[in-house]
Design a protein around this motif. Structure first.
Motif, PDB file in Angstrom:
ATOM      1  N   ALA A  32     -27.132 -18.325  -3.686  1.00 35.45           N
ATOM      2  CA  ALA A  32     -25.864 -18.890  -3.245  1.00 35.45           C
ATOM      3  C   ALA A  32     -24.984 -17.825  -2.608  1.00 35.45           C
ATOM      4  O   ALA A  32     -24.337 -18.072  -1.576  1.00 35.45           O
ATOM      5  N   LEU A  33     -24.937 -16.651  -3.190  1.00 32.43           N
ATOM      6  CA  LEU A  33     -24.122 -15.569  -2.633  1.00 32.43           C
ATOM      7  C   LEU A  33     -24.635 -15.138  -1.267  1.00 32.43           C
ATOM      8  O   LEU A  33     -23.857 -14.903  -0.332  1.00 32.43           O
ATOM      9  N   LEU A  34     -25.955 -15.047  -1.140  1.00 27.16           N
ATOM     10  CA  LEU A  34     -26.525 -14.672   0.155  1.00 27.16           C
ATOM     11  C   LEU A  34     -26.208 -15.712   1.223  1.00 27.16           C
ATOM     12  O   LEU A  34     -25.955 -15.372   2.386  1.00 27.16           O
ATOM     13  N   ALA A  35     -26.212 -16.981   0.813  1.00 30.23           N
ATOM     14  CA  ALA A  35     -25.932 -18.048   1.772  1.00 30.23           C
ATOM     15  C   ALA A  35     -24.499 -17.999   2.279  1.00 30.23           C
ATOM     16  O   ALA A  35     -24.188 -18.593   3.321  1.00 30.23           O
ATOM     17  N   CYS A  36     -23.618 -17.303   1.550  1.00 32.84           N
ATOM     18  CA  CYS A  36     -22.213 -17.217   1.939  1.00 32.84           C
ATOM     19  C   CYS A  36     -21.877 -15.905   2.639  1.00 32.84           C
ATOM     20  O   CYS A  36     -20.696 -15.571   2.802  1.00 32.84           O
ATOM     21  N   ALA A  37     -22.900 -15.163   3.016  1.00 33.34           N
ATOM     22  CA  ALA A  37     -22.630 -13.902   3.709  1.00 33.34           C
ATOM     23  C   ALA A  37     -21.842 -14.163   4.991  1.00 33.34           C
ATOM     24  O   ALA A  37     -22.057 -15.181   5.660  1.00 33.34           O
ATOM     25  N   PRO A  38     -20.927 -13.272   5.367  1.00 31.81           N
ATOM     26  CA  PRO A  38     -20.065 -13.500   6.545  1.00 31.81           C
ATOM     27  C   PRO A  38     -20.850 -13.345   7.842  1.00 31.81           C
ATOM     28  O   PRO A  38     -21.979 -12.843   7.849  1.00 31.81           O
ATOM     29  N   PRO A  39     -20.250 -13.751   8.947  1.00 33.45           N
ATOM     30  CA  PRO A  39     -20.956 -13.699  10.245  1.00 33.45           C
ATOM     31  C   PRO A  39     -21.458 -12.300  10.608  1.00 33.45           C
ATOM     32  O   PRO A  39     -22.499 -12.173  11.246  1.00 33.45           O
ATOM     33  N   ALA A  40     -20.726 -11.268  10.189  1.00 32.21           N
ATOM     34  CA  ALA A  40     -21.104  -9.921  10.601  1.00 32.21           C
ATOM     35  C   ALA A  40     -22.266  -9.354   9.800  1.00 32.21           C
ATOM     36  O   ALA A  40     -22.811  -8.306  10.151  1.00 32.21           O
ATOM     37  N   ALA A  41     -22.666 -10.007   8.729  1.00 33.75           N
ATOM     38  CA  ALA A  41     -23.766  -9.499   7.905  1.00 33.75           C
ATOM     39  C   ALA A  41     -25.073  -9.610   8.667  1.00 33.75           C
ATOM     40  O   ALA A  41     -25.296 -10.542   9.436  1.00 33.75           O
ATOM     41  N   GLY A  42     -25.945  -8.680   8.445  1.00 36.15           N
ATOM     42  CA  GLY A  42     -27.244  -8.700   9.111  1.00 36.15           C
ATOM     43  C   GLY A  42     -28.226  -9.586   8.365  1.00 36.15           C
ATOM     44  O   GLY A  42     -27.854 -10.501   7.628  1.00 36.15           O
ATOM     45  N   SER A  43     -29.495  -9.292   8.564  1.00 30.72           N
ATOM     46  CA  SER A  43     -30.548 -10.092   7.941  1.00 30.72           C
ATOM     47  C   SER A  43     -30.732  -9.767   6.474  1.00 30.72           C
ATOM     48  O   SER A  43     -31.411 -10.499   5.753  1.00 30.72           O
ATOM     49  N   ASP A  44     -30.133  -8.662   6.031  1.00 28.42           N
ATOM     50  CA  ASP A  44     -30.280  -8.246   4.635  1.00 28.42           C
ATOM     51  C   ASP A  44     -28.894  -7.956   4.050  1.00 28.42           C
ATOM     52  O   ASP A  44     -28.506  -6.805   3.865  1.00 28.42           O
ATOM     53  N   PRO A  45     -28.119  -9.017   3.760  1.00 27.52           N
ATOM     54  CA  PRO A  45     -26.744  -8.809   3.283  1.00 27.52           C
ATOM     55  C   PRO A  45     -26.704  -8.008   1.983  1.00 27.52           C
ATOM     56  O   PRO A  45     -27.587  -8.133   1.127  1.00 27.52           O
ATOM     57  N   VAL A  46     -25.668  -7.189   1.858  1.00 27.41           N
ATOM     58  CA  VAL A  46     -25.472  -6.378   0.669  1.00 27.41           C
ATOM     59  C   VAL A  46     -24.521  -7.109  -0.273  1.00 27.41           C
ATOM     60  O   VAL A  46     -23.415  -7.490   0.116  1.00 27.41           O
ATOM     61  N   LEU A  47     -24.965  -7.314  -1.513  1.00 24.98           N
ATOM     62  CA  LEU A  47     -24.165  -7.987  -2.527  1.00 24.98           C
ATOM     63  C   LEU A  47     -23.678  -6.967  -3.545  1.00 24.98           C
ATOM     64  O   LEU A  47     -24.324  -5.942  -3.790  1.00 24.98           O
ATOM     65  N   ALA A  85      -5.154 -16.013   0.844  1.00 32.66           N
ATOM     66  CA  ALA A  85      -5.963 -17.229   0.747  1.00 32.66           C
ATOM     67  C   ALA A  85      -5.973 -18.020   2.047  1.00 32.66           C
ATOM     68  O   ALA A  85      -6.841 -18.867   2.247  1.00 32.66           O
ATOM     69  N   MET A  86      -5.005 -17.766   2.919  1.00 32.90           N
ATOM     70  CA  MET A  86      -4.921 -18.534   4.165  1.00 32.90           C
ATOM     71  C   MET A  86      -5.743 -17.897   5.276  1.00 32.90           C
ATOM     72  O   MET A  86      -5.843 -18.453   6.368  1.00 32.90           O
ATOM     73  N   ASN A  87      -6.341 -16.755   5.024  1.00 33.83           N
ATOM     74  CA  ASN A  87      -6.961 -15.996   6.118  1.00 33.83           C
ATOM     75  C   ASN A  87      -8.437 -15.717   5.871  1.00 33.83           C
ATOM     76  O   ASN A  87      -8.907 -14.593   6.010  1.00 33.83           O
ATOM     77  N   LEU A  88      -9.173 -16.737   5.486  1.00 38.23           N
ATOM     78  CA  LEU A  88     -10.618 -16.592   5.365  1.00 38.23           C
ATOM     79  C   LEU A  88     -11.265 -16.807   6.723  1.00 38.23           C
ATOM     80  O   LEU A  88     -10.714 -17.487   7.590  1.00 38.23           O
ATOM     81  N   HIS A  89     -12.462 -16.250   6.902  1.00 38.53           N
ATOM     82  CA  HIS A  89     -13.158 -16.479   8.164  1.00 38.53           C
ATOM     83  C   HIS A  89     -13.655 -17.922   8.215  1.00 38.53           C
ATOM     84  O   HIS A  89     -13.890 -18.550   7.175  1.00 38.53           O
ATOM     85  N   PRO A  90     -13.749 -18.497   9.403  1.00 33.96           N
ATOM     86  CA  PRO A  90     -14.127 -19.916   9.537  1.00 33.96           C
ATOM     87  C   PRO A  90     -15.443 -20.221   8.827  1.00 33.96           C
ATOM     88  O   PRO A  90     -16.394 -19.447   8.890  1.00 33.96           O
ATOM     89  N   GLY A  91     -15.500 -21.360   8.141  1.00 35.99           N
ATOM     90  CA  GLY A  91     -16.728 -21.783   7.457  1.00 35.99           C
ATOM     91  C   GLY A  91     -16.904 -21.212   6.074  1.00 35.99           C
ATOM     92  O   GLY A  91     -17.893 -21.520   5.397  1.00 35.99           O
ATOM     93  N   ALA A  92     -15.965 -20.373   5.627  1.00 37.91           N
ATOM     94  CA  ALA A  92     -16.100 -19.753   4.308  1.00 37.91           C
ATOM     95  C   ALA A  92     -15.982 -20.812   3.213  1.00 37.91           C
ATOM     96  O   ALA A  92     -15.140 -21.706   3.276  1.00 37.91           O
ATOM     97  N   VAL A  93     -16.836 -20.702   2.200  1.00 34.81           N
ATOM     98  CA  VAL A  93     -16.746 -21.569   1.024  1.00 34.81           C
ATOM     99  C   VAL A  93     -15.726 -20.961   0.075  1.00 34.81           C
ATOM    100  O   VAL A  93     -15.792 -19.774  -0.252  1.00 34.81           O
ATOM    101  N   ARG A  94     -14.785 -21.761  -0.397  1.00 34.53           N
ATOM    102  CA  ARG A  94     -13.716 -21.226  -1.237  1.00 34.53           C
ATOM    103  C   ARG A  94     -14.116 -21.197  -2.719  1.00 34.53           C
ATOM    104  O   ARG A  94     -13.860 -20.218  -3.407  1.00 34.53           O
ATOM    105  N   ALA A  95     -14.696 -22.270  -3.200  1.00 34.04           N
ATOM    106  CA  ALA A  95     -15.093 -22.322  -4.619  1.00 34.04           C
ATOM    107  C   ALA A  95     -16.610 -22.340  -4.696  1.00 34.04           C
ATOM    108  O   ALA A  95     -17.219 -23.367  -5.008  1.00 34.04           O
ATOM    109  N   LEU A  96     -17.238 -21.210  -4.394  1.00 34.31           N
ATOM    110  CA  LEU A  96     -18.700 -21.151  -4.404  1.00 34.31           C
ATOM    111  C   LEU A  96     -19.239 -21.460  -5.799  1.00 34.31           C
ATOM    112  O   LEU A  96     -20.222 -22.180  -5.952  1.00 34.31           O
TER     113      LEU A  96
END
Length: 843
Positions: A579-594, A505-516
């Motif tokens: 909402a899930l797409l909006a939380c895609a990580p920095p490495a995700a491209g223009s079409d994030p996979v959920l 829990a202490m090692n999320l990437h910066p800007g990550a939403v915890r309780a989406l």
């Protein structure tokens, strides 16, 4: 135009249909030789009005004929019933009227002839010629089911409630030549069809063409045959006025040479079935629009379609007024059910029908003028506190008046029929919520919906978003600077643990939403004020079940549909996906996979996991269908990297699982999250704030983080980790509700007022042994809501789980789940026997 009406004769003592038409027929024909005729069944008699071009004259003649019939029947101790069916039938009425034609029909059709204890209303309207009649049939076909709905008056068949508004239609459509008009081009085409049917032996004479509309065999008219007989003269006049307008419309189309519309016979038959099922209490099929619409809209569309024809006939004002009255009054079928439920017997239904047919008011004559009769479904209804639908004096609150009236029309027996359909529908959808003792337990669903007013929802939306933002800020703080602990806003003793640097829990990437996705549980107290009861931030469930509740109710209870303006629960998955797409990580491209990751069918909420994955159009995977490779988590079958996991599995289970190749997932998943290759929604570690130990401090934390007063009140709560608050709890344990801070599903709760001395002693010992493990809440009198118990409506405690997503903009999903406690219980959790309701958020 002219009208043929069929009536049942009933014995006024037994209230059963009796075969005594032969006794009356001679006397009636002596009064008006052409106006009365026998039918197949010797308990049914037909009247024939004189031809007229004026609706007022038609009404006068119908009243005259009914009066003559009722007068003669009275002298023989009989009553006259205008309805598609009569609830009670004397055994002797099962024979047929002696006649070579009827005897031939009996011998040929057997059961079909025996069960024709049904009555209809037929309207004849002049046409220029038979070719015009065929054109009229084609243009009228899509509107005939609306006439059936307006006339529906046969809910009972041989002493049983069929669950249909027009059981007559079911019996009538068994005949091989019954149903919607065939797609024909002209009279020659029609005659060829009749010749084929006669040659096939399907019918024994041309009079057995039982289409819902047909050319008359012996007059220059077209005949509308789809309607039930009706107790109300005005109801028959309405049908006649609409029928004439349909014929005028079709004749004009014929004269102008307009193309004949074509509709699939299956769709026309389905529309007739729906009208027979629903009457005016459920949706009808708009055949031209090919959609289900409320009955009021179906009637309005028909009036708009025929406006010019009604104007030309001079009938528009009268027909529109009668149509509005019919919609306001509801179908005769609904009124019959209401009378049966209120009186407890079918004899009272027959009495009502006899009175209405004779000319009494169309509404049931239940009480003296000015006396208010309590709805039978709420007979004896008493809530121990605030009830959301019924006021303290027993009157129905205005927002619920239409809903309760509709339930009255359906009645207990009708609801029981719908419950059987509900169970079948849930099984077909796989809507299970298994328990250890019942692996195929259906998710409990009460068919009576709950209403939330626009003002309430606006207030709740503001408060829910505020609370979710507060919880998110607290999670970020506790996994970061821990300013709230340093500043003393939250005592560290309220936490069961403090995050350590090595934890996931202490090692999320910066800007990550915890309780989406938050699931916040609300209750309404004895004063009608909403309060937050609990916060669920780990993997809150209920979105899919709320959607499924709406769909099941919509499918099995057409009489009770959410009115226009209710928030559409089906929009929830699209909003969740966004909402899930909006939380895609920095490495995700223009079409994030959920992907939705679940423990699988063993999870009690697996139905929801599967449903949400299907609705969002994303794969549903178990840990064994994942693959950890090259710092990424991929779909094992395709090798495609996953950018966002909607986690519907406990974090411990996920981290301890192995992937498709047997590789432990814990390390690779945590590395992918830390390096910005994967987002877990919701994030690990949310249980830190999900625990009830934090609950007493959330309102203060709202001011601390947001600089705002908490909009939503909270249930008064004491933290046993605090020495002073603990002493208060121990001193008042018999008055409070004690909860484990890490409990869920209602487990471990001790309700002080309901506990005995031994239970309270054990609870006190547990608190002293582990103070930080418990909180106590004030025992509030939670609001109740009418819930169907098989015979009536009874008050049951309810709560509301609302869902907030924090990205891309904090939003409350239109999918709140109302949960219902069992009788004499305050615990609403499904795992503890609780149920659910469809929730209508009114605009």
């Amino acid at each position: 135009m002219g009208v043929e009406e069929e009536f049942h004769l009933v014995d006024l003592e037994t209230r059963s249909a009796v075969p005594r038409v032969p006794e009356l027929l001679g006397e009636l024909q002596a009064l008006d030789g052409e106006a009365f005729a026998a039918e197949l069944k010797p308990s049914i008699i037909e009247t024939n009005s004189a031809p007229t071009s004026d609706l007022a004259d038609l009404r006068t003649d119908l009243v005259r004929l009914r009066g003559m019939l009722a007068h003669i029947a009275d002298e023989h101790g009989l009553g006259v019933v205008g309805a598609g069916s009569v609830p009670l039938i004397d055994g002797s009425a099962r024979g047929i009227t002696p006649s070579p034609r009827y005897e031939r029909m009996r011998d040929e059709y057997q059961m079909l002839a025996f069960e024709q204890q049904i009555c209809g209303t037929q309207v004849h309207v002049d046409v220029p010629d038979r070719d015009a009649a065929i054109t009229v049939m084609q243009h009228s076909a899509p509107w005939l089911p609306v006439l059936l709905a307006l006339s529906a008056s046969s809910p009972f068949w041989q002493s049983e409630d069929t669950g249909y508004a027009s059981s007559r239609t079911l019996a009538w459509h068994r005949w091989p030549t019954a149903g919607p008009p065939a797609p024909l081009t002209d009279a020659a085409d029609y005659d060829a069809l009749i010749a084929d049917l006669l040659a096939s032996g399907t019918m024994s004479d041309p009079g057995m063409v039982y289409f819902d509309m047909r050319p008359s065999a012996h007059q220059s008219t077209v005949e509308v045959r789809i309607c039930d007989a009706g107790p109300s003269v005005d109801g028959v006049v309405l049908i006649a006025g609409l029928s004439r307008a349909l014929v005028r419309h079709g004749v004009r189309a014929h004269v102008e040479g307009r193309a004949t519309p074509r509709y699939r016979p299956e769709l026309l038959r389905a529309a007739s079935w729906r009208a027979a099922r629903s009457g005016l209490e459920g949706d009808l099929v708009d055949v031209p629009g090919r959609e289900l619409v409320p009955p009021s809209r179906a009637v309005r569309l028909m009036l708009e379609h025929l406006a010019d024809d009604l104007d030309e006939a001079g009938d528009r004002a009268v027909v529109e007024e009668l149509a509005l009255e019919a919609l306001a009054r509801g179908s005769s079928a609904a009124r019959q059910r209401q009378r049966a439920n209120r009186s407890g017997g079918l004899e009272a239904v027959v009495d009502m029908l006899v009175a209405e047919t004779r000319g009494a008011p169309d509404s049931p004559v239940d009480a003296p003028v000015g006396e208010t009769v309590a709805p039978v479904m709420l007979d004896g209804y008493r809530s121990p506190g605030f009830d959301e639908a019924v006021a303290e004096d027993g009157t129905v609150r205005p927002a619920y008046s239409w809903l309760v009236s509709t339930l009255e029309r359906i009645g207990p027996s009708g609801l029981l029929v719908h419950e059987k359909s509900r169970d079948a529908e849930q099984r077909a959808r796989g809507m299970f919520f298994p328990q250890e003792q019942d692996a195929e337990r259906l998710f409990p669903l009460d068919l009576v919906p709950r209403l939330v007013t626009p003002g309430e929802w606006a207030m709740l939306t503001e408060g829910l978003v505020q609370r979710a933002r507060t919880c998110e800020a607290l999670l970020q703080d506790l996994h970061g600077e821990r300013a709230c602990l340093h500043d003393g806003v939250l005592p560290e003793a309220a936490l069961r643990w403090v995050p350590q640097p090595h934890e996931a829990a202490m090692n999320l990437h910066p800007g990550a939403v915890r309780a989406l996705v938050s699931g916040l549980d609300l209750v309404c107290d004895a004063e009608g004020e909403w309060k937050v009861l609990e916060d669920n931030l780990r993997i809150p469930s209920g979105i899919g079940f709320a959607m499924a509740d709406r769909r099941v109710v919509r499918s099995v209870l057409p009489e009770l549909q959410a009115p226009d303006g209710v928030l559409d629960a089906d929009e929830g998955p699209a909003m969740l996906r966004e909402a899930l797409l909006a939380c895609a990580p920095p490495a995700a491209g223009s079409d994030p996979v959920l992907a939705v990751v679940s423990e699988g069918p063993s999870d009690s909420a697996y139905f929801e996991h599967r449903m949400l994955a299907e609705e969002m159009g994303v794969p549903l995977l178990t840990p064994g269908e994942l693959r950890a490779v090259a710092g990424m988590i991929t779909i094992a079958e395709t090798g495609r990297p996953i950018d966002v996991v909607y986690r519907r599995i406990d974090e411990e289970v996920l981290f301890e699982a192995t992937d498709a190749w047997g590789v432990p997932l814990g390390g690779p998943v945590q590395d992918a999250v830390r390096t910005g290759r994967l987002t877990l929604a919701n994030a690990p570690g949310n249980g830190l704030v999900d625990d009830k130990g934090v609950y007493p401090y959330v309102s203060a934390l709202t001011e601390y983080y947001l600089g705002e007063k908490a909009t939503l009140a909270a249930v008064p709560t004491w933290s046993c980790a605090d020495p002073e608050q603990r002493e208060h709890v121990l001193a008042h344990l018999g008055e409070l509700v004690l909860k484990p801070v890490d409990g869920y599903g209602g487990q471990g709760i001790v309700i002080g007022p309901d506990a005995d001395a031994a239970e309270l002693d054990r609870a006190a010992a547990a608190v002293r042994a582990d103070p930080a493990g418990f909180v106590a809440q004030e025992t509030i009198r939670i609001s109740t809501h009418p819930t169907f118990t098989g015979t009536a409506l009874e008050p049951r405690v309810v709560d509301l789980r609302a869902f907030v997503v924090l990205a891309p903009t904090p939003t409350v999903l239109p999918t709140p789940l109302t949960r219902v406690a069992p009788a004499d219980s305050l615990v609403v959790n499904s795992s503890r026997g609780g149920g659910s309701k469809d929730t209508w958020i009114l605009r």
